[in-house]
Design a protein around this motif. Structure first.
Motif, PDB file in Angstrom:
ATOM      1  N   ALA A  87       0.830  -1.211   0.000  1.00 54.75           N
ATOM      2  CA  ALA A  87       0.000   0.000   0.000  1.00 54.75           C
ATOM      3  C   ALA A  87       0.862   1.258   0.000  1.00 54.75           C
ATOM      4  O   ALA A  87       0.564   2.223  -0.720  1.00 54.75           O
ATOM      5  N   SER A  88       1.946   1.252   0.772  1.00 63.62           N
ATOM      6  CA  SER A  88       2.797   2.446   0.779  1.00 63.62           C
ATOM      7  C   SER A  88       3.569   2.544  -0.538  1.00 63.62           C
ATOM      8  O   SER A  88       3.785   3.645  -1.050  1.00 63.62           O
ATOM      9  N   GLY A  89       3.953   1.406  -1.096  1.00 63.74           N
ATOM     10  CA  GLY A  89       4.650   1.415  -2.387  1.00 63.74           C
ATOM     11  C   GLY A  89       3.783   2.004  -3.477  1.00 63.74           C
ATOM     12  O   GLY A  89       4.242   2.804  -4.306  1.00 63.74           O
ATOM     13  N   ILE A  90       2.516   1.640  -3.473  1.00 61.35           N
ATOM     14  CA  ILE A  90       1.602   2.124  -4.506  1.00 61.35           C
ATOM     15  C   ILE A  90       1.403   3.643  -4.377  1.00 61.35           C
ATOM     16  O   ILE A  90       1.294   4.350  -5.383  1.00 61.35           O
ATOM     17  N   GLU A  91       1.410   4.154  -3.163  1.00 57.01           N
ATOM     18  CA  GLU A  91       1.281   5.606  -2.991  1.00 57.01           C
ATOM     19  C   GLU A  91       2.539   6.317  -3.499  1.00 57.01           C
ATOM     20  O   GLU A  91       2.449   7.402  -4.082  1.00 57.01           O
ATOM     21  N   LEU A  92       3.689   5.690  -3.314  1.00 53.45           N
ATOM     22  CA  LEU A  92       4.931   6.296  -3.797  1.00 53.45           C
ATOM     23  C   LEU A  92       5.010   6.298  -5.327  1.00 53.45           C
ATOM     24  O   LEU A  92       5.513   7.252  -5.923  1.00 53.45           O
ATOM     25  N   VAL A  93       4.541   5.225  -5.953  1.00 48.90           N
ATOM     26  CA  VAL A  93       4.495   5.208  -7.421  1.00 48.90           C
ATOM     27  C   VAL A  93       3.622   6.360  -7.905  1.00 48.90           C
ATOM     28  O   VAL A  93       3.963   7.077  -8.850  1.00 48.90           O
ATOM     29  N   HIS A  94       2.504   6.527  -7.242  1.00 45.88           N
ATOM     30  CA  HIS A  94       1.585   7.605  -7.591  1.00 45.88           C
ATOM     31  C   HIS A  94       2.262   8.965  -7.401  1.00 45.88           C
ATOM     32  O   HIS A  94       2.147   9.856  -8.250  1.00 45.88           O
ATOM     33  N   THR A  95       2.969   9.132  -6.304  1.00 47.20           N
ATOM     34  CA  THR A  95       3.681  10.385  -6.035  1.00 47.20           C
ATOM     35  C   THR A  95       4.678  10.679  -7.154  1.00 47.20           C
ATOM     36  O   THR A  95       4.760  11.807  -7.659  1.00 47.20           O
ATOM     37  N   GLY A  96       5.434   9.656  -7.539  1.00 51.58           N
ATOM     38  CA  GLY A  96       6.395   9.832  -8.637  1.00 51.58           C
ATOM     39  C   GLY A  96       5.702  10.211  -9.932  1.00 51.58           C
ATOM     40  O   GLY A  96       6.159  11.104 -10.657  1.00 51.58           O
ATOM     41  N   ALA A  97       4.583   9.553 -10.209  1.00 56.17           N
ATOM     42  CA  ALA A  97       3.846   9.851 -11.448  1.00 56.17           C
ATOM     43  C   ALA A  97       3.329  11.292 -11.437  1.00 56.17           C
ATOM     44  O   ALA A  97       3.367  11.981 -12.462  1.00 56.17           O
ATOM     45  N   LEU A  98       2.868  11.772 -10.280  1.00 56.65           N
ATOM     46  CA  LEU A  98       2.377  13.161 -10.190  1.00 56.65           C
ATOM     47  C   LEU A  98       3.503  14.160 -10.423  1.00 56.65           C
ATOM     48  O   LEU A  98       3.322  15.167 -11.114  1.00 56.65           O
ATOM     49  N   LEU A  99       4.668  13.889  -9.823  1.00 62.34           N
ATOM     50  CA  LEU A  99       5.806  14.799 -10.000  1.00 62.34           C
ATOM     51  C   LEU A  99       6.149  14.923 -11.486  1.00 62.34           C
ATOM     52  O   LEU A  99       6.416  16.018 -11.983  1.00 62.34           O
ATOM     53  N   HIS A 100       6.145  13.790 -12.186  1.00 67.72           N
ATOM     54  CA  HIS A 100       6.452  13.820 -13.618  1.00 67.72           C
ATOM     55  C   HIS A 100       5.307  14.417 -14.438  1.00 67.72           C
ATOM     56  O   HIS A 100       5.530  15.178 -15.370  1.00 67.72           O
ATOM     57  N   ASP A 101       4.100  14.046 -14.068  1.00 68.60           N
ATOM     58  CA  ASP A 101       2.913  14.517 -14.758  1.00 68.60           C
ATOM     59  C   ASP A 101       2.874  16.043 -14.835  1.00 68.60           C
ATOM     60  O   ASP A 101       2.560  16.614 -15.886  1.00 68.60           O
ATOM     61  N   ASP A 102       3.183  16.686 -13.735  1.00 65.54           N
ATOM     62  CA  ASP A 102       3.108  18.149 -13.696  1.00 65.54           C
ATOM     63  C   ASP A 102       4.150  18.787 -14.602  1.00 65.54           C
ATOM     64  O   ASP A 102       3.908  19.859 -15.171  1.00 65.54           O
ATOM     65  N   VAL A 103       5.293  18.134 -14.756  1.00 66.93           N
ATOM     66  CA  VAL A 103       6.296  18.630 -15.709  1.00 66.93           C
ATOM     67  C   VAL A 103       5.785  18.425 -17.134  1.00 66.93           C
ATOM     68  O   VAL A 103       5.799  19.338 -17.954  1.00 66.93           O
ATOM     69  N   LEU A 104       5.299  17.221 -17.408  1.00 65.37           N
ATOM     70  CA  LEU A 104       4.847  16.894 -18.768  1.00 65.37           C
ATOM     71  C   LEU A 104       3.690  17.785 -19.207  1.00 65.37           C
ATOM     72  O   LEU A 104       3.581  18.145 -20.375  1.00 65.37           O
ATOM     73  N   ASP A 105       2.818  18.103 -18.251  1.00 66.10           N
ATOM     74  CA  ASP A 105       1.642  18.923 -18.570  1.00 66.10           C
ATOM     75  C   ASP A 105       1.870  20.410 -18.337  1.00 66.10           C
ATOM     76  O   ASP A 105       0.940  21.199 -18.529  1.00 66.10           O
ATOM     77  N   ALA A 106       3.058  20.791 -17.853  1.00 62.95           N
ATOM     78  CA  ALA A 106       3.309  22.192 -17.490  1.00 62.95           C
ATOM     79  C   ALA A 106       2.218  22.694 -16.554  1.00 62.95           C
ATOM     80  O   ALA A 106       1.692  23.788 -16.709  1.00 62.95           O
ATOM     81  N   SER A 107       1.897  21.869 -15.582  1.00 67.82           N
ATOM     82  CA  SER A 107       0.854  22.231 -14.624  1.00 67.82           C
ATOM     83  C   SER A 107       1.510  22.832 -13.376  1.00 67.82           C
ATOM     84  O   SER A 107       2.426  22.251 -12.809  1.00 67.82           O
ATOM     85  N   ASP A 108       1.042  24.020 -12.981  1.00 66.54           N
ATOM     86  CA  ASP A 108       1.754  24.786 -11.956  1.00 66.54           C
ATOM     87  C   ASP A 108       1.354  24.487 -10.525  1.00 66.54           C
ATOM     88  O   ASP A 108       2.052  24.874  -9.594  1.00 66.54           O
ATOM     89  N   THR A 109       0.179  23.877 -10.343  1.00 65.84           N
ATOM     90  CA  THR A 109      -0.337  23.705  -8.987  1.00 65.84           C
ATOM     91  C   THR A 109      -0.613  22.230  -8.738  1.00 65.84           C
ATOM     92  O   THR A 109      -1.059  21.512  -9.637  1.00 65.84           O
ATOM     93  N   ARG A 110      -0.392  21.803  -7.524  1.00 60.43           N
ATOM     94  CA  ARG A 110      -0.675  20.412  -7.154  1.00 60.43           C
ATOM     95  C   ARG A 110      -1.007  20.378  -5.669  1.00 60.43           C
ATOM     96  O   ARG A 110      -0.277  20.926  -4.858  1.00 60.43           O
ATOM     97  N   ARG A 111      -2.115  19.719  -5.361  1.00 63.31           N
ATOM     98  CA  ARG A 111      -2.560  19.623  -3.972  1.00 63.31           C
ATOM     99  C   ARG A 111      -2.554  20.993  -3.286  1.00 63.31           C
ATOM    100  O   ARG A 111      -2.086  21.160  -2.160  1.00 63.31           O
ATOM    101  N   GLY A 112      -3.023  21.977  -4.035  1.00 65.35           N
ATOM    102  CA  GLY A 112      -3.217  23.320  -3.476  1.00 65.35           C
ATOM    103  C   GLY A 112      -1.945  24.134  -3.291  1.00 65.35           C
ATOM    104  O   GLY A 112      -1.987  25.230  -2.749  1.00 65.35           O
TER     105      GLY A 112
END
Lengths: 347, 347
Positions: A87-112
């Motif tokens: 369960a903690s591993g799956i949350e970390l994969v998600h965290t990594g994907a979000l960090l990359h996602d925001d770069v790929l999408d040029a998205s400036d805000t995350r979790r407020g």
């Protein structure tokens, strides 16, 4: 064994305890790594801190919840430390994907808060460091995302082969889905089938189906695969449609991320792909080189009732799938409730 | 057991066969993944192809060679498929690191061809796709690099715990080293000790020491750890100094990557850090906000004899470390020869 003795509060308490253990595991790993690398040089802890601050910024913890629920519903032993690791591993994969996602999408805000790449670019600029601030900021996000995935791998290293199989599928699929998402947006491809596949692969499947299957695999219950898959695919589509609705019409302060960006970036979301499939006007608008965002928003707005009905139908089909699963009624109820939360959330 | 019967040609033949098996394993995995994702959509194969073309572009295969040599020197069974898995996995981790490295360093050339991010940005621009070409190109490199690392993980999933331990250390260290490298360059930190640590961590250790230790761990020979570590750390420093020399004075067509970029980007290489430690003039020059690249190159050029002597001394110390290792003389000779190749290469 009858279920009369286990009431819903009891199973929720058990699940909450496992999830707390997963959080603790995550916190300990990150604290240990922080201490280790700051011992080399304080800068060495920056990628660890970047992962930690996104983890600590909250998030729905949807994936750990589905993983642990799948596991417990499948009759897994709550005391086995492996489920907290997964369960903690799956949350970390998600965290990594979000960090990359925001770069790929040029998205400036995350979790407020400002996205990691934006925050680090700002530090670079403020301190007058050498080179390009954007490159530095995106570099930190890239490295931190990879690090999160490596830690996830470390946590799940000891999982049994069947669970590792599910894991390997999940992490590869996220990357391919990510690329297809970017490529389809860049090329402006109007392909509802492909967009549906991307939505399933990139979001629904990795948020719901794979965590559930991981839980079932950990509990040694391959017989649950098809029921969990059906439940997950339906709910995954509902999840993604809701995500797209929030992205188009939500309140960015509630969502914690920018609203309206998908359309601005010509992103062929599932919502839009389905609308284009149905509606000639939408199809015309998305086929133009420049999108009329306001007109598209209006058309999407008009079809909101229909989309809500589609979400209702998907949630119902998810419920039918659960009826086929050989799990205790109390877990069926739990999973039904989770379906409602996922499909009718506002962030 | 005496070594009289095994001559050098025989052990080289054995090693070459294992390395061929590793190449085959790598090729099969990538071909399988290509077929799988192009089945969804041709675009889905783009990240796989990006990994494949960098793998196919050659490279020294230094890390697989050290892994297999460490394993065979430690008495590992050449028929065990695990060693080919580990060797191919290590090459994939390296491939992923290179894909990311070129983005982080804004380096345009790799293995004599345009770097992946440059190539994909050019495709984006040529075809007039939507959005920013740079973001697309760097996005493809980011995703492809992550994918390479995930495949590496998949290949090494079945390794025994001691080998996975070495693996986990290696992959984390690469990321932290990568970040420190970027951060030190951005901040213009003049810290020879830290630069030495980064050089050891980012290059020497992961190119030589960790592959050797992985091989020894696979063969179940923890007793070789300290000798392999000493050999690896010395040779790793020599490797990095040679790398920096090639980067500063080499022929870019031979090196297959741009020459002179390190200084232009204010990169505190090991070479420069050691020069700054020794030479007051170098220290003054690197402490200025803008670097006088020509003056620095001249000073480095003047100290080339001294640097070559330092490399000689490191190679000698690596040889002494081998004398302490309980391995067959024929493998000691092989590892000595590899040290010469690494320390005195021109690309």
């Amino acid at each position: 064994m009858t279920t009369a003795v286990t009431d819903r509060l009891a199973v929720r308490g058990t699940r909450a305890e496992v999830l707390r253990r997963a959080e603790r595991r995550l916190g300990e790993l990150l604290a240990h790594e922080r201490a280790r690398w700051s011992g080399v040089d304080e800068r060495g802890a920056v990628p660890v801190d970047t992962v930690t601050s996104l983890v600590d910024a909250g998030g729905k913890r949807l994936r750990p919840a589905f993983c642990v629920t799948g596991y417990l519903a499948a009759g897994g032993d709550p005391e086995d430390p492996m489920v907290a690791d997964a369960a903690s591993g799956i949350e970390l994969v998600h965290t990594g994907a979000l960090l990359h996602d925001d770069v790929l999408d040029a998205s400036d805000t995350r979790r407020g808060a400002p996205a990691a790449h934006v925050r680090h670019a700002a530090v670079h600029a403020e301190r007058g460091w050498r080179g390009e601030s954007r490159r530095y900021g995106e570099g930190v996000a890239l490295i931190s995302g990879v690090l999160a995935m490596l830690y996830a791998d470390r946590l799940t290293r000891g999982l049994p082969p069947a669970a590792r199989e599910v894991w390997g599928e999940m992490v590869t699929e996220i990357q391919i889905g990510q690329h297809l998402d970017v490529a389809v947006a860049a090329e402006g491809v109007i392909a509802p089938e492909l967009s549906r596949w991307i939505a399933i692969c990139k979001s629904g499947r990795y948020s719901i189906t794979r965590p559930l299957l991981l839980g079932a695999a950990l509990a040694g219950r391959p017989d649950l695969t098809s029921a969990f898959e059906e439940y997950g695919e339906c709910l995954g589509l509902a999840f993604q449609l809701r995500d797209d609705l929030i992205g188009a019409f939500g309140d960015s302060t509630v969502a914690g991320k920018p609203v309206g960006l998908d359309l601005e970036q010509h992103k062929m979301t599932l919502l839009l792909a389905e609308a284009a499939e149905r509606d000639q006007q939408v199809r015309c608008l998305v086929n133009r080189p420049e999108w009329d965002t306001a007109a598209l928003l209006d058309l999407l707005d008009e079809s909101r009732t229909r989309i809500e009905e589609r979400i209702d139908a998907l949630v119902e089909r998810a419920g039918v799938a659960l009826d086929q699963a050989a799990i205790e009624p109390v877990w069926r109820e739990e999973l039904s409730e989770m379906a409602l939360e996922v499909a009718y959330r506002n962030r």
